[in-house]
Design a protein around this motif. Structure first.
Motif, short mmCIF file in Angstrom:
data_model
loop_
_atom_site.label_atom_id
_atom_site.label_comp_id
_atom_site.label_asym_id
_atom_site.label_seq_id
_atom_site.Cartn_x
_atom_site.Cartn_y
_atom_site.Cartn_z
N ALA B 88 0.84 -1.18 0.00
CA ALA B 88 0.00 0.00 0.00
C ALA B 88 0.88 1.23 0.00
CB ALA B 88 -0.89 0.00 1.24
N PRO B 89 0.59 2.20 -0.85
CA PRO B 89 1.39 3.41 -0.83
C PRO B 89 1.18 4.21 0.46
CG PRO B 89 -0.43 3.63 -2.39
CD PRO B 89 -0.45 2.22 -1.88
N GLY B 90 2.25 4.85 0.93
CA GLY B 90 2.14 5.75 2.07
C GLY B 90 1.95 7.17 1.57
N VAL B 91 2.21 7.36 0.28
CA VAL B 91 2.06 8.67 -0.34
C VAL B 91 1.33 8.49 -1.65
CG1 VAL B 91 3.25 10.73 -1.16
CG2 VAL B 91 4.35 9.27 0.56
N LEU B 92 0.32 9.30 -1.85
CA LEU B 92 -0.42 9.24 -3.12
C LEU B 92 -0.42 10.65 -3.70
CD1 LEU B 92 -2.13 7.29 -4.87
CD2 LEU B 92 -4.13 8.08 -3.60
N VAL B 93 0.18 10.79 -4.88
CA VAL B 93 0.15 12.08 -5.57
C VAL B 93 -0.90 11.96 -6.66
CG1 VAL B 93 1.49 13.75 -6.89
CG2 VAL B 93 2.62 12.36 -5.15
N CYS B 94 -1.95 12.79 -6.52
CA CYS B 94 -3.13 12.62 -7.36
C CYS B 94 -3.36 13.84 -8.22
CB CYS B 94 -4.34 12.51 -6.44
SG CYS B 94 -5.01 10.91 -6.40
N MET B 95 -3.41 13.64 -9.51
CA MET B 95 -3.55 14.78 -10.41
C MET B 95 -5.00 15.12 -10.74
SD MET B 95 -0.33 15.35 -10.59
CE MET B 95 0.16 16.48 -11.89
N ASN B 96 -5.95 14.25 -10.43
CA ASN B 96 -7.35 14.60 -10.72
C ASN B 96 -8.31 13.70 -9.92
OD1 ASN B 96 -7.49 12.15 -12.03
ND2 ASN B 96 -7.66 13.03 -14.10
N PRO B 97 -9.59 14.03 -9.95
CA PRO B 97 -10.56 13.25 -9.15
C PRO B 97 -10.63 11.78 -9.57
CG PRO B 97 -11.52 15.34 -9.82
CD PRO B 97 -10.23 15.23 -10.54
N ALA B 98 -10.51 11.49 -10.87
CA ALA B 98 -10.60 10.09 -11.31
C ALA B 98 -9.46 9.28 -10.70
CB ALA B 98 -10.54 10.02 -12.83
N ALA B 99 -8.29 9.87 -10.67
CA ALA B 99 -7.14 9.19 -10.09
C ALA B 99 -7.36 8.96 -8.59
CB ALA B 99 -5.87 10.01 -10.32
N ASP B 109 -3.80 4.13 5.88
CA ASP B 109 -4.48 5.04 6.81
C ASP B 109 -3.46 6.06 7.31
OD1 ASP B 109 -6.80 3.69 6.51
OD2 ASP B 109 -6.60 2.50 8.36
N GLY B 110 -3.82 7.30 7.28
CA GLY B 110 -2.90 8.35 7.75
C GLY B 110 -1.83 8.69 6.74
N GLY B 111 -1.92 8.13 5.54
CA GLY B 111 -0.91 8.39 4.50
C GLY B 111 -1.00 9.81 3.97
N ILE B 112 0.05 10.16 3.23
CA ILE B 112 0.12 11.51 2.67
C ILE B 112 -0.60 11.53 1.33
CG2 ILE B 112 1.69 13.23 1.68
CD1 ILE B 112 3.77 12.34 3.75
N LEU B 135 -12.96 16.97 -1.54
CA LEU B 135 -12.15 17.97 -0.83
C LEU B 135 -12.98 18.64 0.26
CD1 LEU B 135 -10.29 19.78 -3.79
CD2 LEU B 135 -9.61 17.73 -2.54
N LYS B 136 -14.29 18.54 0.09
CA LYS B 136 -15.15 19.29 1.01
C LYS B 136 -16.03 18.41 1.88
CE LYS B 136 -15.14 23.38 -1.84
NZ LYS B 136 -15.55 23.69 -3.19
N ASP B 137 -16.22 17.16 1.49
CA ASP B 137 -17.22 16.35 2.21
C ASP B 137 -16.64 15.56 3.37
OD1 ASP B 137 -15.87 14.25 1.06
OD2 ASP B 137 -17.46 13.71 -0.35
N GLY B 138 -15.38 15.78 3.68
CA GLY B 138 -14.80 15.12 4.85
C GLY B 138 -14.33 13.70 4.61
N SER B 139 -14.46 13.21 3.37
CA SER B 139 -14.09 11.82 3.11
C SER B 139 -12.59 11.60 3.15
CB SER B 139 -14.67 11.35 1.78
OG SER B 139 -14.18 12.15 0.74
N LEU B 140 -11.80 12.67 3.17
CA LEU B 140 -10.34 12.52 3.18
C LEU B 140 -9.77 12.73 4.60
CD1 LEU B 140 -9.56 14.53 -0.09
CD2 LEU B 140 -10.03 12.08 0.16
N ALA B 141 -10.64 12.69 5.57
CA ALA B 141 -10.24 13.02 6.94
C ALA B 141 -9.16 12.08 7.50
CB ALA B 141 -11.45 13.02 7.85
N GLY B 142 -9.16 10.85 7.05
CA GLY B 142 -8.21 9.89 7.62
C GLY B 142 -6.80 9.99 7.06
#
Lengths: 348, 617
Positions: B88-99, B109-112, B135-142
């Motif tokens: 599992a990646p500890g860091v995810l660099v995401c360029m768009n919502p689909a990614a 959990d707790g990853g960057i 970004l707004k609905d809190g789903s990235l809180a972890g």
């Protein structure tokens, strides 16, 4: 590496080979009366005159009656798999430009299952010779129609007649950018041996269609125009630089009427020799060759001889040259440098 | 090349880490493979051990912003010896919502999580199927989420430019790369050099990419969004000179090495097919070597030409993936019958049919061993890691030539595209490949066998006095003449089988990792090596009675395989298929081996194997 013999000046000429040198110890197992015997005999006759040591000659074939050919030649031979002779020949000639490579194939082998390879082999223009024995039938599988069988032909697999248009090997070769396209026939040994020799001497892929009689499954397929009695009236022997004249009395010719060829009689309606088409096998474009390839009996006499011939660099030569040019530029390949290529780092 | 590091001393807190797993994900057009490769190259040069897992769609450019268009590149790097690109990646660099949508579930959990907020437009959210903005609905809180307007910042960094806005925007992957370089203390020098070289014909593009890279690095350093950056010290690799290499690169170089060791030219006949095409691309560059490449009109022509070249005395090679092997099958039979040396590379991918062209699988084992008409034995080898592809390319040719036989070389999509540090071997340590062409016409018989190897002589055209005919029809023993004799056929079938079986005496015995006996032996082959070995290592650290063994030779098997299997109470065979090696082992050794099978186009996670071992203990 070099597989070339050093035949430097001052050495004695090797003894001249004879036809017998090209006869292998294997019993020929074609049906009695098969046209293949004639082709084998002519090839064996021509070989000694080519001046190629016999160990440098390789016959490669696919599957079918014609493809048993290599077994009967006392040269190197490779009887491969259905339709793929051209692919083996391509790899062999590319790897070994020093060899004289011959492909023996049939109408089913070369134009049906191997049609794709034939096209690509021709456009690449390797210096190999392809002899396609065309008997318009599947012989070894016992009598099904082939891609050159005439429309409506009744065979074991087409009891009510075929529903397929036949393919014309000469047209295919021309369309595939072949640099040598010729046709000959098993029942005219003199013409056949000359055609084989011309193919052998062409630098590039030579495509030679040979009308060949299968006396078991498709006997007399070409007899309407190839039999000795009618041949001169029904066949057109193409000769470079000569007007297209045929007929027992040399009184018939081919004239161009617009874009269509037509048969005319010399002396009738003021037609003279200067009205006739003159054969030019080395024309810049194969337009005339294509026009000739479309002439079929009974509307026209059937042309035999060299339809088209062109000079173009060979695939294997271009590849060799690329290698040499690049080696001259960057130096010969160095394994040490290759495996140490890219970014490296050292751990001590 | 020596690399100067340009890591500035900063007031930021530095945290030491042993292993980091980063995944870059974006749209197919976002340059994620390039970003990942640059990160991997730099990571290799600074001396970490690493493993990579590129993962991209079969479509060249699926519609921008859609789920099928997501392309990813995962890299694991470590101060320790590692064997997998990480579960599992500890860091995810995401360029768009689909990614984000397709990859978030994998993030620890707790990853960057680093996101380009500019890409989170309503249109892109809709394309990705988001009902609400994550970004707004809190789903990235972890997660430790860093919302950065990558596109805006990139355009600002580039400044005045003659490039169109689309082309300028495309530089954002370098901005992201610069940022991650800072975060993990990687120097930007190497990538700078690469950009200058790559775009030397287009100064404006070079300038824009350099500006974006530097701006990303500076942004991370000067803004206070990252409170920490991370240090992964050099790995303690064995002394030697290293380079980063992918499996396909190693395969290509290995084949050239084999040709040089044999003193014969290499001939590669191939038809483009994912994921094997890179081998053709690599080899076609080596024209100053005795290497010829032939891009055939189809797979059958590719192998036909390779057989023709072998017949002429070259090292015949053909490479493809599973569907291509299916087409080559008849010709492989011809090579078996004519007993010519030939190497067939199969870079396996998901199947059947066109299947999953860009995803990995190891389900062509039975095709390689048995997938031809009649009794048609061929040797089969399989490298276990990207770097090992070099060794086994040489080995495949050694066997092919010594035994005059086709040899299958089974790689897969994961090995082919994955990269790791490769300790460059000394040429003098490479195996010698002796080539003996038949020359003596007094004793020559086309099918007279070497009593030890049962190989027939290699007699190439051009040799005076050795004129002979070979082909696909059954051969008479010794003379090689066509023969329909029933007893001769029976004998020849057996001889061909014996010849391949005899190779077992010429290959190393199977080595066991861990205890020589115990409760569970995990037996693997091919690219599952990393996950299996790591899993077993971890279990052994927990004092579990588990060992592993990895087959590099699949036909014939190492001569001690049966005996090794019987030293363990249970045998587990993890495979990216439905149990092909398991089937072969059970049939051959009557051992009740258990399978762990995954056919998802992805390599095993270490945790999956651990879980299965625990179940068996």
């Amino acid at each position: 590496m070099s597989q070339n013999d050093s035949t430097g000046a001052g050495l004695l000429e090797p003894p001249k080979l004879t036809r017998q040198d090209f006869v292998s110890d294997q019993t020929v197992r074609w049906c009695p009366g098969c046209g293949d015997y004639s082709i084998l005999a002519q090839v064996q006759k021509v070989m000694p005159d080519l001046g190629i040591p016999k160990e440098k000659i390789v016959f490669v074939s696919g599957i079918g009656c014609s493809s048993r050919f290599p077994y009967y030649m006392n040269t190197y031979g490779f009887h491969s798999i259905h339709g793929r002779a051209a692919t083996l020949a391509t790899g062999l000639k590319t790897a070994r430009p020093d060899l004289s490579v011959w492909v023996v194939t049939g109408d089913g082998d070369g134009l049906s299952i191997g049609g794709n390879h034939l096209i690509h082999c021709l456009r690449r223009n390797l210096d190999i010779k392809i002899m396609l024995f065309n008997n318009r039938i599947y012989g070894l599988t016992k009598g099904q129609y082939s891609p050159t069988s005439e429309f409506g032909k009744k065979t074991k697999s087409s009891p009510f007649g075929t529903a397929e248009q036949p393919i014309n090997p000469i047209c295919v070769a021309i369309a595939s950018e072949a640099t040598f396209v010729a046709r000959s026939l098993d029942v005219d040994p003199a013409h056949l041996s000359k055609s084989v020799e011309k193919a052998a001497k062409h630098k590039g892929t030579a495509f030679l269609e040979i009308y060949q009689n299968c006396n078991i499954f498709n006997d007399a397929a070409f007899e309407d125009f190839t039999s000795r009695e009618v041949r001169s009236d029904r066949m057109l022997y193409l000769e470079h630089g000569h007007p297209m004249i045929f007929g027992k009395n040399h009184d018939k010719g081919i004239r161009l009427n617009g874009l269509e060829p037509e048969v005319v009689t010399l002396g009738e309606n003021g037609v003279s020799e200067k009205d006739l088409l003159v054969h030019d096998e080395s024309a810049a474009e194969p337009t005339l060759a294509y026009l000739l390839s479309r002439m079929t009996y009974p509307e026209f006499p059937v042309p035999v001889g060299v339809f088209y011939r062109a000079q173009r660099p060979c695939f294997e030569e271009i590849l060799e040259k690329q290698g040499k040019d690049i080696a001259a530029k960057v130096g010969p390949g160095n394994l040490e440098k290759l495996i140490r290529g890219g970014e490296t780092w050292t751990v001590t | 090349m020596s690399t100067q590091t340009r890591v500035k001393e900063t007031p930021h807190e530095v945290q030491e880490l042993e292993t980091v797993v980063i995944r870059f994900v974006g749209d197919s057009g976002d340059g994620m493979q390039l970003t990942g490769t640059q990160f991997a190259d730099t990571t290799a040069i600074v001396g970490n051990d690493l493993a990579t897992l590129p993962d991209f769609p079969a479509e060249i450019r699926a519609p921008a912003g859609t789920l099928p268009g997501v392309s990813g590149y995962q890299i694991s790097f470590s101060s320790q010896d590692i064997r997998t690109p990480g579960d599992a990646p500890g860091v995810l660099v995401c360029m768009n919502p689909a990614a984000l949508k397709t990859n978030l579930a994998d993030l620890e959990d707790g990853g960057i999580l680093i996101l380009d907020t500019d890409a989170f437009t309503q249109g892109n959210l809709n394309k990705a199927g988001y009902k609400t903005n994550p970004l707004k609905d809190g789903s990235l809180a972890g997660y430790r989420t860093f919302e950065i307007p990558l596109t805006t910042l990139t355009l600002r960094a580039i400044g005045e430019t003659t490039l169109g806005s689309r082309q300028a925007t495309r530089c954002k992957n370098f901005f992201a790369l610069g940022l991650v370089f800072w975060l993990y203390e990687r120097p930007v020098d190497y990538t700078e050099t690469w950009i200058k070289d790559k775009f030397k014909g287009n100064q404006e593009v070079a300038r824009a990419n350099l500006a974006a890279l530097q701006a990303g690095y500076n942004f991370a350093e000067t803004t206070e969004i990252f409170t920490t950056h991370y240090r992964v010290t050099k790995a303690r690799l064995a002394p030697g000179t290293y380079r980063k290499i992918t499996g396909n690169e190693a395969t290509a170089i290995g084949c050239v090495a084999a040709a040089m060791q044999a003193g014969r030219p290499l001939f590669y006949g191939s038809y483009p097919i994912t994921p094997a095409s890179d081998i053709l691309h690599e080899l076609s560059r080596f024209k100053n070597f005795p290497v010829k490449t032939f891009q055939a009109e189809d797979e059958i022509s590719a192998i036909g030409a390779a057989i023709g070249a072998s017949y002429g005395g070259s090292l015949g090679l053909t490479g493809t993936s599973g569907p291509g092997v299916a087409l080559k099958s008849e010709a492989i039979g011809l090579a078996v019958m004519t007993e010519l040396p030939l190497v067939i590379i199969d870079v396996q991918r998901g199947g059947p049919s066109t299947g999953l062209p860009t995803k990995t699988e190891q389900a062509d084992l039975l095709q390689a061993v048995y997938g031809r008409n009649s009794e048609c034995p061929a040797a089969v080898v399989a490298p276990a890691t990207p770097a090992e592809c070099f060794t086994f390319a040489v080995e495949a040719f050694r066997i092919a030539i010594k035994y005059m036989t086709p040899v299958f070389y089974l790689s897969d999509g994961y090995l082919a595209n994955g990269a790791e540090p490769w300790k460059i071997p000394e040429i003098k340590d490479l195996p010698r490949i002796d080539v003996h062409f038949a020359m003596d016409k007094a004793t020559f018989q086309p099918y007279k066998r070497d009593p030890k190897t049962l190989a027939r002589p290699w007699a190439i055209p051009g040799t005076p006095g050795l004129e002979h005919r070979i082909g696909g029809l059954e051969k008479e023993d010794v003379t090689g003449n066509v023969s329909y004799d029933p007893l001769n056929h029976h004998k020849m079938v057996r001889l061909r089988a014996e010849k391949i079986a005899g190779i077992a005496n010429d290959i190393p015995e199977l080595e066991v990792f861990g205890g020589d006996s115990g409760k569970v032996l995990v037996l693997g082959w091919g690219s599952t090596y990393g996950s299996i070995t790591t899993a077993v290592e971890r279990m052994r650290a927990r004092k579990a009675s588990v060992s592993s063994a990895h087959l590099r030779y699949l036909n014939p098997f190492p001569r001690n395989l049966g005996e090794v299997l019987r030293r363990f109470e249970k045998v587990l065979i993890p495979e990216l298929n439905l149990g092909q090696l398991q089937w072969m082992v059970r049939a051959r050794y009557l051992v009740d081996a258990v399978g762990l099978n995954k056919v998802q186009g992805k390599p095993f996670m270490v945790s999956e194997i651990i879980h299965k071992i625990e179940e068996l203990l």
